[in-house]
Design a protein around this motif. Structure first.
Motif, short mmCIF file in Angstrom:
data_model
loop_
_atom_site.label_atom_id
_atom_site.label_comp_id
_atom_site.label_asym_id
_atom_site.label_seq_id
_atom_site.Cartn_x
_atom_site.Cartn_y
_atom_site.Cartn_z
N GLN A 189 4.82 23.55 -5.62
CA GLN A 189 4.91 22.80 -4.36
C GLN A 189 3.56 22.23 -3.93
O GLN A 189 3.49 21.34 -3.08
N ARG A 232 10.38 23.27 -10.32
CA ARG A 232 8.95 23.42 -10.06
C ARG A 232 8.74 24.83 -9.54
O ARG A 232 9.62 25.44 -8.95
N SER A 235 5.80 14.92 -0.97
CA SER A 235 7.19 14.44 -0.98
C SER A 235 7.56 13.88 0.39
O SER A 235 7.10 14.37 1.42
N MET A 292 3.06 15.21 -11.07
CA MET A 292 4.30 15.59 -11.72
C MET A 292 4.79 14.50 -12.67
O MET A 292 5.25 14.79 -13.79
N ASN A 315 1.51 20.63 -5.99
CA ASN A 315 1.20 19.43 -6.79
C ASN A 315 1.69 18.17 -6.09
O ASN A 315 2.58 18.22 -5.26
N THR A 316 1.12 17.05 -6.48
CA THR A 316 1.56 15.76 -5.95
C THR A 316 2.63 15.17 -6.86
O THR A 316 2.79 15.57 -8.02
N ALA A 344 0.09 17.85 -13.76
CA ALA A 344 0.62 19.16 -13.37
C ALA A 344 0.89 19.98 -14.62
O ALA A 344 1.44 19.47 -15.60
N PHE A 363 7.39 18.56 -3.29
CA PHE A 363 5.97 18.64 -3.63
C PHE A 363 5.09 18.36 -2.42
O PHE A 363 5.60 18.09 -1.32
#
Length: 393
Positions: free
Chosen positions: A369, A277, A204, A376, A371-372, A296, A201
């Motif tokens: 990818q 994801r 990440s 999530m 999103n934080t 998300a 993400f």
């Protein structure tokens, strides 16, 4: 000999038989030389009568292979022959291992519901906005859902290569299925795994599995185990790395025997979730606000093993298509009632995606990818609650 040649020789044999019969009838007892001349005259006469003037074998048209010449002329002048060949070719199943593997590998990119620029396909434009507010609740009454066009337009996106119809997407039948699990049986009831374990993400941390899709799956498992007391097994097998390098070309095939083995070892498992994801353009942010949190958005994904071009894909059998569709639709309806805007449209695609391994199987595309990790995790809280509603009532 291939089908094409068998068909071609069939038509050639018919033409030859007709010519021979006519020759014997009209020129009995003549020698070979006379017969050759007679054939030429007969061809001219019959061609003139039947408007097939092209089937005339003149000396200056002679080719090294008269059979090939006649075959070519017949195929040009009788389109039905060509049509038959093309129809049979289109209906032919995979003939070699390399082609079969190539088609199966096509699954790897097809679950990302985006075009070549990464823009969402068949989605409401609000889904691409950053921090979109929660949408108003949609009418989920059976009266509305029994209307196929309403159901399709509000709850599904069907890939252009995929065949779906009102018989397949029958809301009354799908919503009428009892999907509640048996909580009394000993052992795990839900299995969570990741065909694509290397998905990460926006924030990440490299090398930190807890901030990847695997970490998100672990959080979902903990919610189901601890908050809802639904015993859940989280499998962290890796199927998208080959020799230490990212390679998803065989991920579904590599995962299949391992997941089948887990199901055999744990017959108590009644639900299988393949958690992913999505992959979108960098300007797309799949997020909405629910309960004051940035969440998300998720999408349920179904493989139908049937294409618009050829119908049922017999080499990708799935006896649980209806059960899988019932599961995703019941989840979609429950989420629409409790958390409007949380789910994107259910996406229907032609392949199978290992959804043939269990009747209650979900392939979930959670966020993307962009999103934080926090977005999530917030999504997993709503997904766990929705699962509990559908599976335990």
């Amino acid at each position: 000999m291939g089908r094409k040649h068998r068909i071609s020789r069939f038509f050639l044999a018919v033409v030859a038989a007709l010519l021979t019969a006519a020759l014997i009838k009209e020129f009995p007892g003549e020698g070979a030389a006379a017969a050759g001349s007679a054939v030429n005259r007969l061809l001219l006469e019959r061609a003139a009568r039947t408007c097939l003037a092209g089937v005339v074998y003149e000396a200056d048209q002679a080719e090294a292979d008269p059979e090939a010449w006649l075959l070519r002329r017949v195929m040009e002048l009788i389109p039905a022959c060509v049509y038959t060949e093309k129809c049979l070719a289109a209906g032919t199943e995979v003939e070699d291992g390399k082609t079969y593997q190539m088609i199966l590998a096509g699954q790897e990119n097809d679950e990302n519901v985006v075009d070549e620029e990464g823009n969402l396909v068949g989605e409401n434009k609000t889904a691409q906005a950053s921090a979109a507010p929660a949408l108003p609740a949609i009418d989920t009454s059976m009266e509305k859902l029994q209307n196929y066009e309403y159901l399709l337009g509000n709850f599904y996106t069907v890939d252009s290569s995929t065949m779906a119809d009102a018989e397949l997407l029958n809301a009354e039948k799908l919503l009428g299925k009892d999907l509640k699990i048996d909580r009394e049986v000993n052992g795990p009831k839900i299995l969570i795994y990741h065909t694509h374990s290397q998905e990460t993400f926006a924030d990440s941390v490299p090398g930190d599995v807890n901030t990847s899709i695997v970490g998100i799956g672990a959080y979902l498992a903990s919610l189901l185990n601890d908050t809802y007391q639904i015993e859940t097994l989280h499998h962290q097998g890796v199927y998208d790395l080959i020799d230490g390098k990212l390679d998803r070309s065989m991920a579904y095939q590599m995962a299949e025997p391992e997941i089948a083995k887990i199901l055999q070892e744990h017959p108590s498992i009644q639900v299988v979730i393949d958690l992913h994801r999505d992959g979108v353009a960098e300007g797309t942010h799949l997020v909405t606000e629910i309960g004051g949190k940035q969440v998300a958005q998720i999408m349920f994904f179904n493989g139908l093993s049937r294409s618009r071009a050829n119908g049922t894909i017999s080499y990708l059998p799935n006896p649980y298509i209806e059960d899988n569709l019932a599961f995703s639709l019941q989840m979609q309806i429950q989420a629409a009632r409790k958390y409007p805007g949380f789910t994107r449209h259910i996406y229907l695609r032609a392949y199978r995606y290992n959804m043939h391994l269990a009747p209650r199987t979900l392939l979930v595309e959670a966020g993307a990818q962009t999103n934080t990790v926090e977005e999530m995790r917030n999504a997993m809280e709503l997904l766990a609650d929705t699962l509990d509603s559908v599976l335990t009532g």
